[in-house]
Design a protein around this motif. Structure first.
Motif, PDB file in Angstrom:
ATOM      1  N   SER A 185      37.932   3.655   2.821  1.00 33.55           N
ATOM      2  CA  SER A 185      37.801   3.439   1.377  1.00 33.55           C
ATOM      3  C   SER A 185      38.028   4.720   0.590  1.00 33.55           C
ATOM      4  O   SER A 185      37.946   5.815   1.133  1.00 33.55           O
ATOM      5  N   THR A 186      38.291   4.555  -0.682  1.00 32.72           N
ATOM      6  CA  THR A 186      38.341   5.677  -1.610  1.00 32.72           C
ATOM      7  C   THR A 186      37.303   5.418  -2.694  1.00 32.72           C
ATOM      8  O   THR A 186      37.316   4.362  -3.334  1.00 32.72           O
ATOM      9  N   ILE A 187      36.413   6.389  -2.870  1.00 29.92           N
ATOM     10  CA  ILE A 187      35.417   6.326  -3.941  1.00 29.92           C
ATOM     11  C   ILE A 187      35.732   7.514  -4.839  1.00 29.92           C
ATOM     12  O   ILE A 187      35.535   8.667  -4.449  1.00 29.92           O
ATOM     13  N   ALA A 188      36.280   7.221  -6.017  1.00 32.07           N
ATOM     14  CA  ALA A 188      36.805   8.301  -6.851  1.00 32.07           C
ATOM     15  C   ALA A 188      36.507   8.073  -8.327  1.00 32.07           C
ATOM     16  O   ALA A 188      36.413   6.937  -8.797  1.00 32.07           O
ATOM     17  N   ALA A 189      36.372   9.206  -9.033  1.00 34.24           N
ATOM     18  CA  ALA A 189      36.268   9.236 -10.495  1.00 34.24           C
ATOM     19  C   ALA A 189      35.056   8.481 -11.033  1.00 34.24           C
ATOM     20  O   ALA A 189      35.128   7.847 -12.080  1.00 34.24           O
ATOM     21  N   ASN A 190      33.939   8.560 -10.313  1.00 31.61           N
ATOM     22  CA  ASN A 190      32.699   7.954 -10.792  1.00 31.61           C
ATOM     23  C   ASN A 190      31.817   9.033 -11.419  1.00 31.61           C
ATOM     24  O   ASN A 190      31.948  10.209 -11.109  1.00 31.61           O
ATOM     25  N   ARG A 191      30.892   8.601 -12.250  1.00 28.01           N
ATOM     26  CA  ARG A 191      29.986   9.528 -12.923  1.00 28.01           C
ATOM     27  C   ARG A 191      28.583   8.933 -12.929  1.00 28.01           C
ATOM     28  O   ARG A 191      28.385   7.793 -13.342  1.00 28.01           O
ATOM     29  N   ALA A 192      27.628   9.727 -12.445  1.00 21.91           N
ATOM     30  CA  ALA A 192      26.237   9.285 -12.440  1.00 21.91           C
ATOM     31  C   ALA A 192      25.458  10.062 -13.486  1.00 21.91           C
ATOM     32  O   ALA A 192      25.605  11.278 -13.596  1.00 21.91           O
ATOM     33  N   GLY A 193      24.626   9.360 -14.214  1.00 24.88           N
ATOM     34  CA  GLY A 193      23.811  10.005 -15.238  1.00 24.88           C
ATOM     35  C   GLY A 193      22.802  10.967 -14.649  1.00 24.88           C
ATOM     36  O   GLY A 193      22.406  11.924 -15.295  1.00 24.88           O
ATOM     37  N   TYR A 194      22.416  10.737 -13.393  1.00 24.87           N
ATOM     38  CA  TYR A 194      21.446  11.637 -12.785  1.00 24.87           C
ATOM     39  C   TYR A 194      22.002  12.252 -11.506  1.00 24.87           C
ATOM     40  O   TYR A 194      22.455  13.371 -11.504  1.00 24.87           O
ATOM     41  N   SER A 195      21.991  11.545 -10.386  1.00 25.17           N
ATOM     42  CA  SER A 195      22.467  12.129  -9.128  1.00 25.17           C
ATOM     43  C   SER A 195      23.233  11.097  -8.312  1.00 25.17           C
ATOM     44  O   SER A 195      23.194   9.910  -8.593  1.00 25.17           O
ATOM     45  N   GLY A 196      23.942  11.591  -7.278  1.00 27.01           N
ATOM     46  CA  GLY A 196      24.724  10.702  -6.431  1.00 27.01           C
ATOM     47  C   GLY A 196      25.926  10.134  -7.149  1.00 27.01           C
ATOM     48  O   GLY A 196      26.051   8.923  -7.314  1.00 27.01           O
ATOM     49  N   GLY A 197      26.845  10.997  -7.554  1.00 24.84           N
ATOM     50  CA  GLY A 197      28.002  10.567  -8.338  1.00 24.84           C
ATOM     51  C   GLY A 197      28.881   9.529  -7.669  1.00 24.84           C
ATOM     52  O   GLY A 197      29.331   8.589  -8.298  1.00 24.84           O
TER      53      GLY A 197
END
Length: 175
Positions: free
Chosen positions: A10-22
């Motif tokens: 898989s590819t997990i890309a370009a995500n943003r987390a408000g706190y942790s674990g982007g």
């Protein structure tokens, strides 16, 4: 939460987390194999790419396993692992963890990894000197400078390199 997560091919890309674990925040049994974790970020705390919160209560002794994967281009705020932040037992093998940032800085002491004594590096890993991963086995490769990641090892842009999923291609060297 406290379950089992298998990320394969898989590819997990370009995500943003408000706190942790982007990219991934796991407090259960996690396996990542043949995958790319790239360009994720956190706004407050650690684990721009992956935050592992596994402990004896949530996942027993299984912990997390990361193998044959690429973790690059992630960024975390604060003082904890731009690429990976381990707060539980984690094995890493045949994996690139390089080119990540902490507060935008690729040379920060925990830009690639923040290991609180839980890492079991099984070999054939690549990282950058003094960025927190501590891959020191005879088969591990440690780059001297973070700038080498995208000039010697990986193409900087995710692309469909002969696959339907996006990856960072290895740089081809003509000898």
């Amino acid at each position: 939460s406290r379950g089992t997560l298998n990320v394969v091919g898989s590819t997990i890309a370009a995500n943003r987390a408000g706190y942790s674990g982007g990219g991934i925040l796991s407090d259960g049994v996690l396996t990542v194999s043949r995958s790319t974790i790239s360009g994720n970020r956190t706004d407050v705390s650690g684990g721009g790419g992956i935050l592992i919160l596994c402990n004896n209560e949530s996942c027993g002794t299984a912990g997390a396993a990361i193998r044959s994967s690429t973790i690059t281009g992630n960024d975390a705020k604060g003082d904890a692992g731009g690429g990976l932040y381990f707060l539980g037992p984690t094995t890493v093998s045949n994996t690139i963890v390089a080119g990540n940032r902490l507060n935008g800085d690729p040379t920060a002491l925990t830009a690639d990894c923040r290991d609180n004594g839980y890492l079991d590096a099984l070999g054939y890993n690549l990282s950058t000197l003094d960025t927190g991963c501590g891959f020191t086995g005879p088969t591990d490769v440690v780059l001297q400078l973070p700038s080498q990641v995208y000039t010697v090892v990986l193409e900087p842009v995710l692309a469909a390199n002969g696959s339907p999923r996006l990856t960072h291609a290895l740089i081809e060297r003509g000898y």
